[in-house]
Write an enzyme that holds these catalytic residues in place. Structure first.
Site, PDB file in Angstrom:
ATOM      1  N   GLU A  92     129.591  -7.266 -36.840  1.00 32.30           N
ATOM      2  CA  GLU A  92     128.156  -7.113 -36.996  1.00 32.30           C
ATOM      3  C   GLU A  92     127.830  -6.122 -38.105  1.00 32.30           C
ATOM      4  OE1 GLU A  92     127.117  -6.164 -32.971  1.00 32.30           O
ATOM      5  OE2 GLU A  92     126.507  -8.211 -32.555  1.00 32.30           O
ATOM      6  N   CYS A 105     124.421  -0.577 -42.326  1.00 35.52           N
ATOM      7  CA  CYS A 105     125.489  -0.098 -41.443  1.00 35.52           C
ATOM      8  C   CYS A 105     126.602  -1.145 -41.460  1.00 35.52           C
ATOM      9  CB  CYS A 105     124.937   0.111 -40.037  1.00 35.52           C
ATOM     10  SG  CYS A 105     126.090   0.893 -38.904  1.00 35.52           S
ATOM     11  N   CYS A 112     137.265  -1.948 -31.911  1.00 36.21           N
ATOM     12  CA  CYS A 112     137.644  -0.564 -32.196  1.00 36.21           C
ATOM     13  C   CYS A 112     138.688  -0.116 -31.193  1.00 36.21           C
ATOM     14  CB  CYS A 112     136.419   0.348 -32.136  1.00 36.21           C
ATOM     15  SG  CYS A 112     136.772   2.067 -32.617  1.00 36.21           S
ATOM     16  N   CYS A 116     135.778   5.357 -27.472  1.00 41.98           N
ATOM     17  CA  CYS A 116     134.826   6.383 -27.040  1.00 41.98           C
ATOM     18  C   CYS A 116     134.040   5.877 -25.829  1.00 41.98           C
ATOM     19  CB  CYS A 116     133.868   6.740 -28.175  1.00 41.98           C
ATOM     20  SG  CYS A 116     134.698   7.491 -29.601  1.00 41.98           S
ATOM     21  N   CYS A 119     130.445   4.072 -26.184  1.00 43.49           N
ATOM     22  CA  CYS A 119     130.280   3.061 -27.225  1.00 43.49           C
ATOM     23  C   CYS A 119     130.677   1.687 -26.698  1.00 43.49           C
ATOM     24  CB  CYS A 119     131.137   3.429 -28.446  1.00 43.49           C
ATOM     25  SG  CYS A 119     131.028   2.221 -29.791  1.00 43.49           S
ATOM     26  N   CYS A 350     122.836   2.250 -32.409  1.00 35.79           N
ATOM     27  CA  CYS A 350     124.141   2.898 -32.443  1.00 35.79           C
ATOM     28  C   CYS A 350     124.898   2.677 -31.139  1.00 35.79           C
ATOM     29  CB  CYS A 350     123.951   4.392 -32.685  1.00 35.79           C
ATOM     30  SG  CYS A 350     125.478   5.299 -32.845  1.00 35.79           S
TER      31      CYS A 350
END
Length: 382
Positions: A92, A105, A112, A116, A119, A350
């Site tokens: 994305e 962005c 990933c 975290c 996220c 975010c």
């Protein structure tokens, strides 16, 4: 023979490639401009290139954009593209319009591996690194698509600010990242200022040093906690080096950085990291009083409201708590902003870049073995 995707090389790489075809540097510069400044895919339309070169390029090279799976436009003007990167993977990219700039962005990985806790991208796991061409293609598509949509004149840019804050940890894909950054910065490419290209990292100390030496741009660090005990839970990568070593790397980075400050990002989690005492600990940390060997760091704090998703087990801090936290930082003389949430109606904010990837890291199994810290629990709040 497989044709070279010219989005995969920066200008130096294109000069070398054209040299292998018996062409001089100025031809590579012309070609680079056609691709990145004019958004041209077809060699036949690059009319100031010699016909002989165009005929060679058709045989050995191509400009390969990403396939758009979907495009969503938010009520606030934010645009989110979902791109197909093959083998069931998607990434994305998000465009955020502001009064004084257009920010893109950009993703660096499909998924990933950092994991975290707050996220949603991290909760989906990791599939693979993106190539340089796949990183650059996000900017290529967004810039040239938006120029048409916004009715911009020749020479006007839609995007003048790029943040490597999309899916993935950029510094874990360093070999592909640096040529992509150089293409973004090159005056014959997108001509972005080093101050307007930001790499956001969860804190890979050795790679921060390497970026400082190879291609220093603006740096943002996902901090999210004022001490190692809590940051170990929220940002597992912290267990490798710790906050003190991270602060030292930030000070070293500032020796060559285009800005005189590091941006620290701090996601506000209700009952986990948002108390006034933790704000005071954060002040002590960045001002060099928080822990042994952690130096003072010239910084800006970006306080981020958490974007909830069901699997996290976490909640967004109440607005008044976020404001009170930021006030402690501001009264200590630290430049602090509370980030506006953008694109909520299209899940573009975010931490919400979930995409569609094949999870080869068994992240859900690992999450079950290491539970998310619960709000208000003694373990979560030191």
């Amino acid at each position: 023979m497989e044709r070279l995707n010219l989005l995969d090389v920066d200008l130096d790489g294109l000069v070398a490639f054209c040299g292998g075809l018996g062409e001089k540097r100025f031809r590579a510069v012309q070609l680079f401009r056609w691709i990145h400044q004019k958004g041209e895919l077809e060699f036949d339309r690059m009319t100031d290139l010699a016909r002989s070169l165009r005929e060679k390029l058709v045989e050995v090279a191509e400009v390969r954009p990403l396939t758009v799976i979907s495009e969503h436009v938010s009520a606030d003007g934010t645009v989110k593209w979902l791109f197909d990167v093959g083998q069931g993977n998607a990434i994305e990219t998000v465009f955020i319009p502001e009064d004084d700039r257009g920010t893109l962005c950009v993703s660096s990985q499909a998924g990933c591996a950092v994991g975290c806790r707050f996220c949603s991208t991290g909760h989906q796991g990791f599939s693979r690194n993106l190539s340089t061409g796949e990183i650059v293609a996000q900017l290529w598509h967004a810039e040239h698509h938006l120029r048409v949509r916004l009715g911009l004149k020749d020479g006007e840019r839609a995007i003048d600010n790029v943040v490597m804050m999309g899916m993935g940890e950029p510094l874990q894909n360093y070999a592909a990242l640096v040529p992509a950054l150089r293409t973004m910065l090159d005056d014959h490419g997108y001509g972005l200022s080093r101050r307007r290209v930001t790499v956001s990292t969860s804190g890979m100390v050795g790679m921060i040093d390497k970026l400082r030496d190879d291609c220093p741009v603006a740096l943002a660090v996902s901090l999210h906690a004022p001490d190692d005990a809590l940051r170990d839970q929220l940002v597992p990568l912290n267990r490798k080096d710790g906050i003190a070593a991270l602060m030292q790397a930030c000070v070293r980075y500032l020796e060559r950085a285009p800005r005189d400050f590091i941006t620290f990002e701090y996601c506000m989690l209700d009952g986990v990291n948002d108390s006034p005492e933790q704000a005071r600990q954060l002040v002590d940390l960045v001002q060099g009083r928080g822990m042994a060997d952690a130096p003072r760091v010239s910084c800006k704090l970006n306080v981020i409201p958490f974007n909830p998703f069901p699997a996290s087990g976490l909640k967004r801090s109440p607005r008044e708590q976020v404001t009170a936290f930021a006030k402690v930082l501001q009264e200590a003389g630290i430049v602090t902003t509370i980030r506006k949430t953008r694109g909520d109606d299209i899940d573009a904010a975010c931490g919400q870049l979930a995409g569609e990837v094949q999870d080869r890291t068994q992240v859900q199994v690992r999450m079950m073995r290491s539970p998310v810290p619960s709000p208000r629990s003694p373990r979560a709040v030191p």
